[in-house]
Design a protein around this motif. Structure first.
Motif, short mmCIF file in Angstrom:
data_model
loop_
_atom_site.label_atom_id
_atom_site.label_comp_id
_atom_site.label_asym_id
_atom_site.label_seq_id
_atom_site.Cartn_x
_atom_site.Cartn_y
_atom_site.Cartn_z
N THR A 120 0.84 -1.20 0.00
CA THR A 120 0.00 0.00 0.00
C THR A 120 0.87 1.25 0.00
O THR A 120 1.87 1.32 0.73
CB THR A 120 -0.93 0.01 1.22
OG1 THR A 120 -1.75 -1.16 1.20
CG2 THR A 120 -1.83 1.25 1.22
N CYS A 121 0.49 2.22 -0.80
CA CYS A 121 1.17 3.51 -0.83
C CYS A 121 0.16 4.62 -0.58
O CYS A 121 -1.01 4.48 -0.93
CB CYS A 121 1.85 3.74 -2.20
SG CYS A 121 3.12 2.54 -2.63
N TRP A 122 0.62 5.67 0.04
CA TRP A 122 -0.28 6.81 0.27
C TRP A 122 0.49 8.11 0.15
O TRP A 122 1.64 8.21 0.53
CB TRP A 122 -1.03 6.68 1.60
CG TRP A 122 -0.21 6.34 2.81
CD1 TRP A 122 0.67 5.32 2.97
CD2 TRP A 122 -0.22 7.02 4.06
NE1 TRP A 122 1.21 5.32 4.23
CE2 TRP A 122 0.68 6.35 4.93
CE3 TRP A 122 -0.90 8.13 4.56
CZ2 TRP A 122 0.91 6.76 6.23
CZ3 TRP A 122 -0.67 8.52 5.86
CH2 TRP A 122 0.22 7.84 6.68
N ILE A 123 -0.20 9.10 -0.41
CA ILE A 123 0.38 10.42 -0.63
C ILE A 123 -0.43 11.44 0.16
O ILE A 123 -1.65 11.52 0.02
CB ILE A 123 0.37 10.81 -2.12
CG1 ILE A 123 1.13 9.77 -2.94
CG2 ILE A 123 0.98 12.19 -2.31
CD1 ILE A 123 1.03 10.01 -4.44
N LEU A 124 0.26 12.19 0.99
CA LEU A 124 -0.36 13.28 1.74
C LEU A 124 0.10 14.61 1.14
O LEU A 124 1.28 14.82 0.93
CB LEU A 124 0.06 13.24 3.22
CG LEU A 124 -0.56 12.17 4.11
CD1 LEU A 124 0.06 12.22 5.49
CD2 LEU A 124 -2.05 12.34 4.20
N THR A 125 -0.86 15.47 0.88
CA THR A 125 -0.54 16.82 0.39
C THR A 125 -1.03 17.82 1.42
O THR A 125 -2.24 17.96 1.60
CB THR A 125 -1.20 17.09 -0.97
OG1 THR A 125 -0.81 16.07 -1.90
CG2 THR A 125 -0.77 18.45 -1.50
N ARG A 126 -0.10 18.46 2.10
CA ARG A 126 -0.47 19.43 3.12
C ARG A 126 -1.06 20.67 2.47
O ARG A 126 -0.94 20.89 1.28
CB ARG A 126 0.74 19.81 3.97
CG ARG A 126 1.42 18.63 4.62
CD ARG A 126 2.47 19.01 5.64
NE ARG A 126 3.28 20.16 5.30
CZ ARG A 126 4.41 20.49 5.93
NH1 ARG A 126 4.84 19.74 6.92
NH2 ARG A 126 5.09 21.55 5.57
N ARG A 127 -1.68 21.51 3.29
CA ARG A 127 -2.34 22.70 2.75
C ARG A 127 -1.33 23.73 2.24
O ARG A 127 -1.68 24.63 1.47
CB ARG A 127 -3.24 23.33 3.79
CG ARG A 127 -2.52 23.98 4.95
CD ARG A 127 -3.50 24.61 5.90
NE ARG A 127 -2.85 25.42 6.93
CZ ARG A 127 -3.48 26.04 7.90
NH1 ARG A 127 -4.78 25.94 7.99
NH2 ARG A 127 -2.83 26.76 8.80
N ASP A 128 -0.05 23.59 2.63
CA ASP A 128 0.98 24.49 2.11
C ASP A 128 1.64 23.93 0.85
O ASP A 128 2.62 24.49 0.36
CB ASP A 128 2.04 24.78 3.17
CG ASP A 128 2.73 23.51 3.69
OD1 ASP A 128 2.35 22.41 3.24
OD2 ASP A 128 3.62 23.64 4.54
N GLY A 129 1.11 22.81 0.33
CA GLY A 129 1.60 22.25 -0.92
C GLY A 129 2.66 21.18 -0.77
O GLY A 129 3.01 20.53 -1.76
#
Length: 280
Positions: A21-30
């Protein structure tokens, strides 16, 4: 229906699969953070997915109705970008997340999409965190349009408000009275309540860049709604904006902006239901 390559479909249908499993998090600052349950780093789609063994997704609930799909992720706080300081600072609030699976032995087979959405409520406990993931159907649960209300619906300084916030903001320095969620500035001479519901942004100190709302302001003492991620210190510089309680009196007398008031002051209250002919 999820679209996957024939090669990946055949691999999943086989007796032995090497899916991770892979996951990508994109914070609100990019800033984008990529993780995988594999024990080694994976380079995929121009990102390096760092291994983590603390990623525990709950069972995924999806329906063909308009109900909100549910998924929660449990993970350990670490030095790989998932820190308590960043979470408490709100950097992950309303961030984007994408979860999928790949065959780590042959990445050219593509990916099996699992879920994408927005990060919801965080729960922190004992160096662990749990976060709700809100799917696309969450958008259908939100109210679209304005609702009649005697209080103002506009955000102070927003496009519907038109108040120039530079006229209602001041720089200050913490002079004492520091607590976990409070501080004092003896140079503040504004009337009590002037900064209630306002916003304070720290410009210098351990909390530089952090923003939080003011619960109450009395005699130069600020009490905040949320405790900053780092202890506040005497000498920290902050920028504070006056607060709005959404009442027509404040809009008229405090901000001199009643012409842009976004509420309906003449809406009858529930007591008007009892004012029928012959009652009095």
């Amino acid at each position: 229906m999820r679209q996957i390559s024939p090669e990946l479909k055949n691999h999943i249908s086989g007796d032995l699969a090497s899916m991770v499993t892979c996951w990508i998090l994109t914070r609100r600052d990019g800033v984008r953070l990529a993780f995988t349950t594999h024990d080694k780093a994976i380079d995929f789609e121009n990102l390096t997915f760092r291994p983590t063994n603390s990623f525990l997704p709950s069972a995924i609930s999806s329906t063909n109705s308009l109900n909100v799909d549910n998924l929660a992720v449990h993970a350990l706080l670490s030095s790989d970008g998932l820190t308590e300081k960043d979470i408490r600072a709100g950097l992950f609030d309303h961030g984007r997340i994408s979860i999928f699976q790949v065959n780590w032995q042959d990445l050219s087979q593509g990916k099996l999409f699992i879920r994408s959405g927005w990060l919801g409520e965080f729960t922190l406990k004992d160096q662990n965190f749990t976060v709700e993931i809100r799917g696309l159907t969450q958008k259908l649960q939100q109210t679209i349009g304005d609702v009649y209300s005697p209080e103002c619906r506009a955000d102070l300084g927003g496009g519907d408000c038109h108040v120039n916030m530079e006229e209602f903001s001041v720089l200050g320095v913490i002079t004492g009275g520091v607590g976990p969620d409070s501080f004092e500035d003896i140079s503040r001479t504004e009337v009590d309540g002037w900064y209630d519901y306002g916003l304070v942004r720290f410009l210098r100190g351990a909390n530089a860049g952090h923003r939080t709302e003011v619960r109450s302001f009395t005699g130069g003492n600020f009490i905040l709604y949320d405790m900053p991620p780092e202890p506040m210190m005497v000498g920290d510089i902050y920028l504070v904006f006056a607060g709005c309680d959404k009442r027509s009196e404040s809009c008229k007398n405090k901000f001199r902006n009643f012409q842009n008031y976004q509420g309906e002051t003449a809406i009858p209250g529930t007591d008007s239901l009892y004012n029928y002919p012959g009652l009095k």
